[in-house]
Design a protein around this motif. Structure first.
Motif, short mmCIF file in Angstrom:
data_model
loop_
_atom_site.label_atom_id
_atom_site.label_comp_id
_atom_site.label_asym_id
_atom_site.label_seq_id
_atom_site.Cartn_x
_atom_site.Cartn_y
_atom_site.Cartn_z
N LEU A 230 6.20 6.45 25.15
CA LEU A 230 7.40 6.03 24.42
C LEU A 230 8.03 7.22 23.70
O LEU A 230 9.25 7.37 23.67
N GLN A 231 7.20 8.06 23.11
CA GLN A 231 7.71 9.25 22.43
C GLN A 231 8.35 10.21 23.43
O GLN A 231 9.41 10.78 23.17
N ILE A 232 7.71 10.38 24.57
CA ILE A 232 8.28 11.24 25.62
C ILE A 232 9.63 10.69 26.05
O ILE A 232 10.61 11.43 26.15
N ASP A 233 9.71 9.40 26.30
CA ASP A 233 10.97 8.76 26.71
C ASP A 233 12.09 8.99 25.69
O ASP A 233 13.25 9.16 26.05
N GLU A 234 11.73 9.00 24.42
CA GLU A 234 12.72 9.15 23.36
C GLU A 234 13.39 10.52 23.38
O GLU A 234 14.56 10.65 23.05
N PHE A 235 12.65 11.55 23.77
CA PHE A 235 13.18 12.91 23.68
C PHE A 235 13.46 13.58 25.03
O PHE A 235 14.04 14.65 25.07
N LEU A 236 13.08 12.95 26.11
CA LEU A 236 13.29 13.52 27.44
C LEU A 236 14.68 13.13 27.96
O LEU A 236 15.10 11.99 27.81
N ASN A 237 15.37 14.10 28.54
CA ASN A 237 16.70 13.86 29.08
C ASN A 237 16.73 14.13 30.58
O ASN A 237 15.95 14.94 31.09
N ILE A 238 17.64 13.48 31.26
CA ILE A 238 17.85 13.75 32.68
C ILE A 238 18.24 15.22 32.81
O ILE A 238 19.05 15.72 32.04
N GLY A 239 17.63 15.90 33.76
CA GLY A 239 17.89 17.31 33.98
C GLY A 239 16.92 18.25 33.29
O GLY A 239 16.96 19.46 33.50
N ASP A 240 16.02 17.71 32.46
CA ASP A 240 15.05 18.54 31.74
C ASP A 240 13.99 19.12 32.67
O ASP A 240 13.73 18.59 33.76
N THR A 241 13.38 20.17 32.20
CA THR A 241 12.19 20.74 32.83
C THR A 241 10.98 20.28 32.02
O THR A 241 11.00 20.33 30.78
N VAL A 242 9.96 19.80 32.72
CA VAL A 242 8.74 19.32 32.08
C VAL A 242 7.53 19.85 32.84
O VAL A 242 7.64 20.27 33.99
N VAL A 243 6.37 19.83 32.16
CA VAL A 243 5.13 20.32 32.77
C VAL A 243 4.04 19.28 32.63
O VAL A 243 3.75 18.82 31.52
N ASP A 244 3.45 18.90 33.77
CA ASP A 244 2.22 18.11 33.77
C ASP A 244 1.11 19.13 33.98
O ASP A 244 0.89 19.62 35.07
#
Length: 171
Positions: free
Chosen positions: A10-24
């Motif tokens: 839920l926290q990730i969803d709140e701050f993540l935007n379409i077009g972002d770069t993320v790392v698993d």
């Protein structure tokens, strides 16, 4: 009541935007990679790391079946190699680490110290694991030394299930 894993998402969803770069950072079963890929959109980018070829192969098949392959770069390297794959001109929105008791806690803290430099404003470093994981314990101790005017730290735990999630947010 929500699991700590769900609170972290839920926290990730709140701050993540379409077009972002993320790392698993630690692929494990690939659920986190698919979750992140579904959130970044067609113009987003997910870097997913695992030193285990079988995990890479399983996630590749799952991404193909779910139509998310183009958004994800699977990298057969340990999470400690993440900084070598980052571009200083492309800030990262989320670094997600799934911990377990066997994870090298010292290497994790060192990696987090390096990747903080690439974290975008309001970006998150998320650890998802268990209360007794040395990686969670040592990273929490490190997070408590961060300046409060530059970072917010949240810690969710469930003493019955022993689940824990640690979130470090750059302000």
């Amino acid at each position: 009541m929500r699991k700590t894993h769900n609170l972290a998402q839920l926290q990730i969803d709140e701050f993540l935007n379409i077009g972002d770069t993320v790392v698993d950072a630690t692929i494990k079963g690939g659920d986190a990679t698919r979750f992140l890929a579904s959130r970044v959109g067609d113009n987003g980018h997910v870097l997913s790391f695992s030193a285990h070829k079988n995990e890479i192969d399983e996630v590749a098949a799952s991404l193909f079946l779910s139509g998310l392959t183009a958004r994800v770069e699977l990298i057969e390297k340990d999470f400690s190699m993440i900084p070598k794959y980052l571009n200083p001109t492309e800030p990262v929105a989320v670094f997600l680490f799934q911990t377990d008791p066997g994870l090298d806690a010292q290497a994790l803290v060192q990696t987090i110290q390096h990747v903080q430099l690439y974290l975008k404003s309001h970006g998150l470093i998320v650890l998802d694991g268990h209360l007794a994981d040395p990686a969670i314990v040592q990273t929490l101790a490190y997070a408590q030394t961060l300046p409060a005017d530059a970072y917010a730290v949240r810690y969710f735990s469930d003493p019955l299930s022993m689940e824990a999630a640690l979130l470090i947010q750059r302000l």
